[in-house]
Design a protein around this motif. Sequence first.
Motif, short mmCIF file in Angstrom:
data_model
loop_
_atom_site.label_atom_id
_atom_site.label_comp_id
_atom_site.label_asym_id
_atom_site.label_seq_id
_atom_site.Cartn_x
_atom_site.Cartn_y
_atom_site.Cartn_z
N PHE A 81 0.82 -1.20 0.00
CA PHE A 81 0.00 0.00 0.00
C PHE A 81 0.86 1.26 0.00
CE2 PHE A 81 -2.72 3.18 2.14
CZ PHE A 81 -3.81 3.13 1.30
N TYR A 82 1.97 1.23 0.72
CA TYR A 82 2.85 2.39 0.78
C TYR A 82 4.02 2.28 -0.21
CZ TYR A 82 0.29 3.42 5.03
OH TYR A 82 -0.70 3.70 5.94
N ASN A 83 3.98 1.23 -1.06
CA ASN A 83 4.96 1.07 -2.14
C ASN A 83 6.39 1.07 -1.59
OD1 ASN A 83 5.82 0.68 -4.73
ND2 ASN A 83 5.10 2.64 -5.53
N GLN A 84 6.60 0.28 -0.54
CA GLN A 84 7.89 0.23 0.12
C GLN A 84 8.54 -1.13 -0.08
OE1 GLN A 84 6.90 1.26 4.16
NE2 GLN A 84 6.73 3.44 3.73
N LEU A 105 8.68 10.46 2.72
CA LEU A 105 8.34 9.51 1.67
C LEU A 105 8.40 10.15 0.29
CD1 LEU A 105 5.40 7.45 3.20
CD2 LEU A 105 7.85 7.12 3.40
N PHE A 106 7.91 11.38 0.17
CA PHE A 106 7.97 12.04 -1.13
C PHE A 106 9.42 12.31 -1.55
CE2 PHE A 106 3.61 13.93 0.03
CZ PHE A 106 2.98 12.78 -0.44
N LYS A 107 10.25 12.64 -0.58
CA LYS A 107 11.67 12.86 -0.89
C LYS A 107 12.33 11.55 -1.31
CE LYS A 107 16.02 14.35 1.25
NZ LYS A 107 16.65 14.85 2.50
N TYR A 108 12.04 10.46 -0.61
CA TYR A 108 12.61 9.17 -0.98
C TYR A 108 12.13 8.72 -2.36
CZ TYR A 108 14.48 8.36 3.71
OH TYR A 108 15.20 8.43 4.88
N ALA A 109 10.85 8.97 -2.65
CA ALA A 109 10.32 8.58 -3.96
C ALA A 109 11.00 9.35 -5.08
CB ALA A 109 8.81 8.80 -4.00
N GLU A 110 11.29 10.63 -4.84
CA GLU A 110 11.97 11.44 -5.85
C GLU A 110 13.42 10.97 -6.03
OE1 GLU A 110 12.74 14.26 -8.72
OE2 GLU A 110 10.85 13.52 -7.90
N LEU A 111 14.11 10.67 -4.92
CA LEU A 111 15.48 10.18 -5.04
C LEU A 111 15.52 8.81 -5.70
CD1 LEU A 111 16.91 11.19 -1.54
CD2 LEU A 111 17.41 12.25 -3.74
N GLN A 112 14.53 7.99 -5.44
CA GLN A 112 14.49 6.68 -6.08
C GLN A 112 14.33 6.83 -7.58
OE1 GLN A 112 11.64 5.12 -7.58
NE2 GLN A 112 12.87 3.30 -8.09
N ARG A 113 13.51 7.78 -8.01
CA ARG A 113 13.28 7.98 -9.44
C ARG A 113 14.51 8.53 -10.15
NH1 ARG A 113 11.67 11.99 -12.82
NH2 ARG A 113 11.65 13.47 -11.08
N GLY A 134 14.47 2.34 0.85
CA GLY A 134 13.33 1.57 1.30
C GLY A 134 12.03 1.93 0.61
N GLN A 135 12.05 2.89 -0.30
CA GLN A 135 10.85 3.35 -0.98
C GLN A 135 10.96 3.05 -2.47
OE1 GLN A 135 8.57 4.64 1.07
NE2 GLN A 135 7.00 4.87 -0.51
N LYS A 136 10.00 2.28 -2.99
CA LYS A 136 10.01 1.94 -4.41
C LYS A 136 9.42 3.05 -5.27
CE LYS A 136 9.54 -3.05 -3.72
NZ LYS A 136 8.71 -4.25 -4.00
N GLY A 137 8.48 3.78 -4.72
CA GLY A 137 7.82 4.82 -5.49
C GLY A 137 6.80 5.54 -4.63
N PRO A 138 5.91 6.32 -5.26
CA PRO A 138 4.90 7.08 -4.49
C PRO A 138 3.92 6.14 -3.79
CG PRO A 138 5.10 7.90 -6.75
CD PRO A 138 5.85 6.62 -6.70
N ILE A 139 3.36 6.61 -2.70
CA ILE A 139 2.37 5.83 -1.97
C ILE A 139 1.03 5.90 -2.71
CG2 ILE A 139 3.52 6.15 0.23
CD1 ILE A 139 1.63 8.38 0.85
#
Length: 529
Positions: A118-121, A190-198, A207-212
Amino acid sequence: MGEPIRRGGRIVVTRMGFLVCMDGFPAFNQKRKGAISLMPAELINLSLPPHMRYDPDNMMVWMLIPHDMSAQSQLKYFDYVTSMELNPIATRGVPGPDGPVAIKLFGAALDLKGKEKFYNQMTVQSYCGCSTCTVHYDQGPEGPIFAVSRRYLPPGHPLRQQSCTFKGREYEFRSEEIRIAPAVKTSQTLFKYAELQRTLQVEHFLGQKGPIMLRKYLTMEYARFNLLEWMHNVKCAFDCFMDFIAGRDAKFDKRARETCKLLGVFKDLWPGSHQYLSQTRTQVLAGLEDEQINAGDVTWNRRWLRMCGVRLDGPERVADFRRRVIMLRDQARSGQRIALPTESVHLPWRLTRLGREIVNKRILNISYPHYTPVCSIDSDSFINRAGIWRTANKLVAFLVLLVPVLRGFVPKLRDGLRSLIWGLRILEGQTPSVNEADELNLERGHRALKKSDIKRARTLIIEGLSMIEGCCPPCLLVPAIHCLCHYGDGAELHGLLRLLWMISFGTCLIVLLLLNLYEHYPLSCYRKV
């Protein structure tokens, strides 16, 4: 949902709070590998009293998610329902008898695997798999070590040392803990991690694959939205502790000894290690004089030899027995440890066969009140893995029965469990007396949690988990153990976590299971819901 609003001497409803619950179950009663499964998302009205909100007639099936759809594929569907359903009812509201009623999605009750999707982690068993904090687990010989509760202790606490004596018990850890507690995740995190992951493609470290899934929800506040689920984590922790106490199989015990050696803890339990004569008996043996040994007969000397692990069953003379006892006495006086026969040292967290029989009899003699799940069946109990396949039974066995029935056995592990369960029982809420309930303006018979008790409960939970880590192989602890570290903070934020658990959501799942009639027409089964 806040203080009630009164108009004309009566309470009017202007806002309501919903809780979303998601979980998967095998469709069409097929439990084979690869069978179809469904994941319903249901909405629970938190504005209703607890005895009504979990009635299947009052729970709303919001959506059905296919089991083979990835989080990235689900994202566009959640964006649609957020824009078309959630945001409008949160801002404009829905028509009500006293005007518009604003409806806000309060939070989500999910198990660990549900949060992962659910949280795309990352998976909960990964290097950074916690959905509450930014912890990076230490790498052990077989993967991450989820035993990090000592980081939440205050600086200078005895349990932060590599070895210590705490409350009369000795505990040993693989290293001294000098790190501080990891930071709590927020929406900005989470938004920062999603941006760095992208941009950097470093999801394993973040630990974050993408946006929640609810990234476009207007009132999304991750720290409040991410509820700590009471049922699943406590149940998984109980299963893990039962593996230690009652045993699983020979491979589990072998792995426990091998990980102890690889981590450098509990040297007496390493494979091939010797068991030595106790310090008290060694001192008594070293104090024997030659006159005492020479005056002793065959039986007296044979008893000393058997105590030291030496068995002479042949036709030896009394002089041979005395000579062997003198050699052992001289060895003890020189400060050498007397090794016993090379038998595997009994695991200190495991019940012996006699201990299991005694504990089993204690459980069989327990009487249960009405409507309380029974933790025994016939002549066996949960200590023999019988009669507790349901979660309700496991919760009773863990939070009520486990510590009392273990009295006199596995002392170090029991002390840690006692502190942990004591803290959990406080957070579970207490039923005040009639007079106290009237003073606090509470309904009689309802549970309540004092804010002043949350800090004490958090300390008990952290110390209990730390003591368990100091007497058991940390590599064998499951990820749910770490989640218990956050329960004190979760109770301070949300109140009684037990009121927001998923155990009643399973009641509605039973209704859905009864509707699984046609495998080729799955959606038509749920139209009448």
